[in-house]
Scaffold this active site. Sequence first.
Site, PDB file in Angstrom:
ATOM      1  N   SER A  23       1.494  -0.703   0.439  1.00 32.23           N
ATOM      2  CA  SER A  23       0.069   0.452  -0.176  1.00 32.23           C
ATOM      3  C   SER A  23       0.881   1.471  -0.139  1.00 32.23           C
ATOM      4  CB  SER A  23      -1.200   0.036   0.832  1.00 32.23           C
ATOM      5  OG  SER A  23       0.029  -0.370   2.475  1.00 32.23           O
ATOM      6  N   ASN A 110      -2.258  -2.457  13.362  1.00 31.20           N
ATOM      7  CA  ASN A 110      -3.406  -2.703  12.941  1.00 31.20           C
ATOM      8  C   ASN A 110      -3.869  -1.022  13.861  1.00 31.20           C
ATOM      9  OD1 ASN A 110      -3.157  -4.809  11.842  1.00 31.20           O
ATOM     10  ND2 ASN A 110      -4.362  -6.085  13.217  1.00 31.20           N
ATOM     11  N   THR A 155     -39.763  24.757 -11.096  1.00 29.77           N
ATOM     12  CA  THR A 155     -40.580  24.167 -11.068  1.00 29.77           C
ATOM     13  C   THR A 155     -40.884  23.557 -11.937  1.00 29.77           C
ATOM     14  OG1 THR A 155     -42.983  24.476 -10.495  1.00 29.77           O
ATOM     15  CG2 THR A 155     -41.661  25.111  -8.793  1.00 29.77           C
ATOM     16  N   HIS A 156     -40.129  21.733 -12.083  1.00 29.62           N
ATOM     17  CA  HIS A 156     -39.635  20.977 -13.337  1.00 29.62           C
ATOM     18  C   HIS A 156     -39.311  21.402 -14.160  1.00 29.62           C
ATOM     19  CE1 HIS A 156     -44.030  19.130 -10.823  1.00 29.62           C
ATOM     20  NE2 HIS A 156     -44.109  20.404 -10.474  1.00 29.62           N
ATOM     21  N   SER A 277     -13.035  24.537 -27.696  1.00 29.48           N
ATOM     22  CA  SER A 277     -12.709  23.869 -28.505  1.00 29.48           C
ATOM     23  C   SER A 277     -12.091  23.191 -29.784  1.00 29.48           C
ATOM     24  CB  SER A 277     -14.792  22.848 -29.139  1.00 29.48           C
ATOM     25  OG  SER A 277     -14.042  22.590 -30.107  1.00 29.48           O
ATOM     26  N   LYS A 283     -16.537  27.518 -29.475  1.00 30.48           N
ATOM     27  CA  LYS A 283     -17.252  27.118 -27.952  1.00 30.48           C
ATOM     28  C   LYS A 283     -16.629  27.689 -26.933  1.00 30.48           C
ATOM     29  CE  LYS A 283     -19.753  24.748 -28.029  1.00 30.48           C
ATOM     30  NZ  LYS A 283     -19.967  23.029 -27.686  1.00 30.48           N
ATOM     31  N   ASN A 285     -17.108  26.496 -23.857  1.00 33.21           N
ATOM     32  CA  ASN A 285     -17.837  25.247 -22.537  1.00 33.21           C
ATOM     33  C   ASN A 285     -17.183  25.670 -21.265  1.00 33.21           C
ATOM     34  OD1 ASN A 285     -18.822  24.567 -25.301  1.00 33.21           O
ATOM     35  ND2 ASN A 285     -16.384  22.590 -25.781  1.00 33.21           N
ATOM     36  N   GLU A 290     -19.686  20.493 -15.255  1.00 33.68           N
ATOM     37  CA  GLU A 290     -19.472  19.508 -16.098  1.00 33.68           C
ATOM     38  C   GLU A 290     -18.683  18.906 -15.331  1.00 33.68           C
ATOM     39  OE1 GLU A 290     -20.407  19.108 -20.956  1.00 33.68           O
ATOM     40  OE2 GLU A 290     -18.663  20.953 -19.977  1.00 33.68           O
ATOM     41  N   TYR A 317      -9.312  -7.406  12.775  1.00 37.33           N
ATOM     42  CA  TYR A 317      -8.618  -6.623  11.976  1.00 37.33           C
ATOM     43  C   TYR A 317      -8.655  -7.223  10.698  1.00 37.33           C
ATOM     44  CZ  TYR A 317      -5.086  -4.429   8.548  1.00 37.33           C
ATOM     45  OH  TYR A 317      -4.536  -4.375   7.325  1.00 37.33           O
ATOM     46  N   GLN A 322      -7.719  -2.569   4.151  1.00 35.87           N
ATOM     47  CA  GLN A 322      -6.517  -1.488   3.153  1.00 35.87           C
ATOM     48  C   GLN A 322      -7.314  -1.075   2.409  1.00 35.87           C
ATOM     49  OE1 GLN A 322      -1.986  -2.924   3.221  1.00 35.87           O
ATOM     50  NE2 GLN A 322      -2.791  -2.593   0.975  1.00 35.87           N
ATOM     51  N   LYS A 325      -8.584   3.654   1.916  1.00 37.87           N
ATOM     52  CA  LYS A 325      -8.101   4.032   1.981  1.00 37.87           C
ATOM     53  C   LYS A 325      -7.641   5.440   0.774  1.00 37.87           C
ATOM     54  CE  LYS A 325      -4.367   2.739   4.611  1.00 37.87           C
ATOM     55  NZ  LYS A 325      -5.350   0.854   5.146  1.00 37.87           N
TER      56      LYS A 325
END
Length: 463
Positions: A23, A110, A155-156, A277, A283, A285, A290, A317, A322, A325
């Site tokens: 690790s 541990n 709304t909607h 772009s 463009k 963007n 996003e 343990y 592990q 992480k």
Amino acid sequence: MPTLWHGRFEDGPSDELLAFTASLPFDRRLAEDDLAGSRAHVGGLARAGVLTTEEADTVVAALDRVGEELAADGLTFVASDEDVHTAIERRVTELAGEPGAKLHTGRSRNDQVATAMRLYTRRALSTVAGCVVDLQSTLLDLAEDAGGAYLPGYTHLQRAQPVLLAHHLLAHGWALARDVDRLLATRRRANVSPLGAGALAGSSLALDPAATAHELDFDGAFDNSLDAVSDRDFVAEALFDLALLGVHLSRIGEEVVLWSTAEFGFLDLDEGYSTGSSMLPQKKNPDIAELARGKAGRLIGHLTGVLVTLKGLPLAYNRDLQEDKEPLFDAVDQVTLALSALRGLLATARFRTGRMQDAADSPEGAAVDLAEHLVAGGLPFREAHALVGGLVRDAVERRVPLVDLVAGHPALGAGAAELLEPGVAVTRRTTAGGAGPAPVAHQRTAFRERLEADRRRLGASPT
Ligand code: ARG
């Protein structure tokens, strides 16, 4: 280099075992926390009489030196350094000799890794909460600059009623205030020391978990050693907090995307916070927005991944742990990056309030005000609703301005038609927490006070 368990084994580890189980590539991030836990443990060993004062000083000096080497990128790892804890103990023993070889007395990786993870988590939660507060203060600045500007509330995703722009911005601010609260509550539960639990059952030595907990600024020590080494609730909780915060950022992102379209035209992004772009020359963007939206998927994945890892584990343990992480580290990194990128995007964007107001000034936005005007005259709301609904239908079908129908209607007339004038409807939302100027002025003050209180809470917390 021998393994930590070379006495029991005749053979060394296979390359595949090392490659699969190591690790170190990702837990190097815990180095400072491991060093802090190790210093506290050395103090405990000295108080228990396992280390003389001189030996303890030697080991602490070696730990300090390892810290300097790590900071200067001067710590060379070796193949048998399975994780950062192994690497630090190996280097301490190289530097300190026999006293270094006593460092791991009464301790297991541990309780050691659980301690380091809790130290990391409480610090990361504070840092993220601080970044959330920074984004909130940008929203507050924008809400103050917005003055009386208004836009359609939806709304909607259909125009519903006009709302002050400040009200809309602060709506996101309040969601973030709940995030700060959650992050701080999770930090409080994470702030318990597992050090002294050993491998799973504690120790025969005169170690005092409460004393090392105090030294590490934890609120207290574990109550049950089995729980202490197997508990990763704090990781799952932190991941939930970050996932929900990510969902909030995603919703802000989605609105930025919508608002910056030609169709809405409510927002003009600064060039420094927009992308072009590779093919289409025209463009501009909203990639930050996003990605703020897209990263939420990954954050939710990290939460569900860790919950699934935890669900089948017997006490205490297990190496599966592990796997806590990488999701947590990545979630912290991604949320921190998203918070500051969104903050910059919002702080530099131009809010096209003329476009917003044109969209909000369609007379239909005041339809409920007409109905409430009739209610004030004694008409039951359901009848008033039907009457105004009929007028709207008429206006649409016969293509006549609604205002003319209202002005000519015997139950409404010129006074009621004034409600349809541009900018009037938004001023009529007067109830507490509502979208009109008076409640929003009150709300700005309440939000500012909440931010200041949260800043104080953060300043008072251990990192
Ligand atoms: N790298 C391990 C982890 O992150 C440390 C604990 C290993 N303990 C053990 N008994 N193998 O969980």
